[in-house]
Scaffold this motif. Structure first.
Motif, PDB file in Angstrom:
ATOM      1  N   UNK A  13       0.811  -1.230   0.000  1.00  0.00           N
ATOM      2  CA  UNK A  13       0.000   0.000   0.000  1.00  0.00           C
ATOM      3  C   UNK A  13       0.840   1.273   0.000  1.00  0.00           C
ATOM      4  N   UNK A  14       2.171   1.135  -0.058  1.00  0.00           N
ATOM      5  CA  UNK A  14       3.019   2.326  -0.103  1.00  0.00           C
ATOM      6  C   UNK A  14       3.288   2.792  -1.535  1.00  0.00           C
ATOM      7  N   UNK A  15       2.863   1.994  -2.511  1.00  0.00           N
ATOM      8  CA  UNK A  15       3.079   2.341  -3.919  1.00  0.00           C
ATOM      9  C   UNK A  15       1.859   3.083  -4.457  1.00  0.00           C
ATOM     10  N   UNK A  16       2.108   4.122  -5.232  1.00  0.00           N
ATOM     11  CA  UNK A  16       1.038   4.882  -5.884  1.00  0.00           C
ATOM     12  C   UNK A  16       0.645   4.148  -7.169  1.00  0.00           C
ATOM     13  N   UNK A  17      -0.135   3.084  -7.002  1.00  0.00           N
ATOM     14  CA  UNK A  17      -0.486   2.192  -8.108  1.00  0.00           C
ATOM     15  C   UNK A  17      -1.196   2.906  -9.250  1.00  0.00           C
ATOM     16  N   UNK A  18      -1.988   3.916  -8.952  1.00  0.00           N
ATOM     17  CA  UNK A  18      -2.765   4.592  -9.993  1.00  0.00           C
ATOM     18  C   UNK A  18      -1.902   5.466 -10.895  1.00  0.00           C
ATOM     19  N   UNK A  26      11.986   0.950 -12.589  1.00  0.00           N
ATOM     20  CA  UNK A  26      12.557   1.602 -11.400  1.00  0.00           C
ATOM     21  C   UNK A  26      12.756   0.619 -10.239  1.00  0.00           C
ATOM     22  N   UNK A  27      12.513  -0.649 -10.497  1.00  0.00           N
ATOM     23  CA  UNK A  27      12.668  -1.713  -9.496  1.00  0.00           C
ATOM     24  C   UNK A  27      11.832  -1.466  -8.238  1.00  0.00           C
ATOM     25  N   UNK A  28      10.659  -0.905  -8.434  1.00  0.00           N
ATOM     26  CA  UNK A  28       9.718  -0.662  -7.340  1.00  0.00           C
ATOM     27  C   UNK A  28       8.990  -1.952  -7.007  1.00  0.00           C
ATOM     28  N   UNK A  29       8.802  -2.779  -8.009  1.00  0.00           N
ATOM     29  CA  UNK A  29       7.957  -3.953  -7.896  1.00  0.00           C
ATOM     30  C   UNK A  29       8.754  -5.229  -8.130  1.00  0.00           C
ATOM     31  N   UNK A  30       8.525  -6.220  -7.266  1.00  0.00           N
ATOM     32  CA  UNK A  30       9.049  -7.570  -7.493  1.00  0.00           C
ATOM     33  C   UNK A  30       8.003  -8.292  -8.326  1.00  0.00           C
ATOM     34  N   UNK A  53       8.547  -5.365 -19.008  1.00  0.00           N
ATOM     35  CA  UNK A  53       8.129  -4.070 -18.454  1.00  0.00           C
ATOM     36  C   UNK A  53       6.850  -3.513 -19.078  1.00  0.00           C
ATOM     37  N   UNK A  54       6.659  -3.690 -20.383  1.00  0.00           N
ATOM     38  CA  UNK A  54       5.467  -3.143 -21.029  1.00  0.00           C
ATOM     39  C   UNK A  54       4.183  -3.691 -20.413  1.00  0.00           C
ATOM     40  N   UNK A  55       4.223  -4.890 -19.858  1.00  0.00           N
ATOM     41  CA  UNK A  55       3.027  -5.491 -19.257  1.00  0.00           C
ATOM     42  C   UNK A  55       2.923  -5.256 -17.757  1.00  0.00           C
ATOM     43  N   UNK A  56       3.992  -4.779 -17.128  1.00  0.00           N
ATOM     44  CA  UNK A  56       4.006  -4.716 -15.664  1.00  0.00           C
ATOM     45  C   UNK A  56       4.420  -3.370 -15.087  1.00  0.00           C
ATOM     46  N   UNK A  57       4.719  -2.395 -15.910  1.00  0.00           N
ATOM     47  CA  UNK A  57       5.197  -1.113 -15.397  1.00  0.00           C
ATOM     48  C   UNK A  57       4.112  -0.271 -14.741  1.00  0.00           C
ATOM     49  N   UNK A  58       2.849  -0.590 -15.004  1.00  0.00           N
ATOM     50  CA  UNK A  58       1.764   0.186 -14.396  1.00  0.00           C
ATOM     51  C   UNK A  58       0.556  -0.720 -14.174  1.00  0.00           C
ATOM     52  N   UNK A  59      -0.329  -0.280 -13.325  1.00  0.00           N
ATOM     53  CA  UNK A  59      -1.561  -1.039 -13.084  1.00  0.00           C
ATOM     54  C   UNK A  59      -2.369  -1.116 -14.371  1.00  0.00           C
ATOM     55  N   UNK A  60      -2.381  -0.054 -15.150  1.00  0.00           N
ATOM     56  CA  UNK A  60      -3.115  -0.054 -16.416  1.00  0.00           C
ATOM     57  C   UNK A  60      -2.545  -1.099 -17.373  1.00  0.00           C
ATOM     58  N   UNK A  61      -1.230  -1.175 -17.460  1.00  0.00           N
ATOM     59  CA  UNK A  61      -0.596  -2.172 -18.328  1.00  0.00           C
ATOM     60  C   UNK A  61      -0.924  -3.586 -17.852  1.00  0.00           C
ATOM     61  N   UNK A  62      -0.906  -3.789 -16.535  1.00  0.00           N
ATOM     62  CA  UNK A  62      -1.255  -5.104 -15.988  1.00  0.00           C
ATOM     63  C   UNK A  62      -2.688  -5.468 -16.335  1.00  0.00           C
ATOM     64  N   UNK A  63      -3.590  -4.498 -16.212  1.00  0.00           N
ATOM     65  CA  UNK A  63      -5.004  -4.751 -16.498  1.00  0.00           C
ATOM     66  C   UNK A  63      -5.205  -5.140 -17.959  1.00  0.00           C
ATOM     67  N   UNK A  64      -4.516  -4.445 -18.860  1.00  0.00           N
ATOM     68  CA  UNK A  64      -4.621  -4.765 -20.287  1.00  0.00           C
ATOM     69  C   UNK A  64      -4.119  -6.191 -20.558  1.00  0.00           C
ATOM     70  N   UNK A  65      -3.024  -6.570 -19.901  1.00  0.00           N
ATOM     71  CA  UNK A  65      -2.490  -7.909 -20.073  1.00  0.00           C
ATOM     72  C   UNK A  65      -3.480  -8.941 -19.531  1.00  0.00           C
TER      73      UNK A  65
END
Length: 72
Positions: A13-18, A26-30, A53-65
């Motif tokens: 919950x410390x990451x600004x996912x939106x 940026x190695x924020x996420x494992x 990275x294109x699929x995991x760099x943002x919540x939006x990218x993850x959702x699309x995947x």
């Protein structure tokens, strides 16, 4: 998308996912912890070729995947 955001907030919950767009770069996420959680929660299989990275760099990218994998 709401379910994804809930899962991500539970993971960290410390990451600004939106707003974050460089979670992997940026190695924020494992990615491996997130991958297994997404596979379980959304009943999908994420192949190694999808773990980029294109699929995991943002919540939006993850959702699309997720949506694309659920269609297959």
């Amino acid at each position: 998308m709401k379910k994804l955001m809930e899962i991500l907030m539970e993971l960290d919950d410390s990451i600004d996912w939106e707003n974050e767009t460089a979670l992997i770069d940026e190695r924020i996420l494992d990615s491996f912890g997130v991958i297994s959680e997404l596979e379980e929660q959304f009943d999908i299989e994420i192949e190694a070729s999808e773990i980029i990275p294109q699929n995991l760099n943002s919540a939006d990218a993850m959702w699309k995947m997720i949506q694309r994998l659920q269609e297959n």
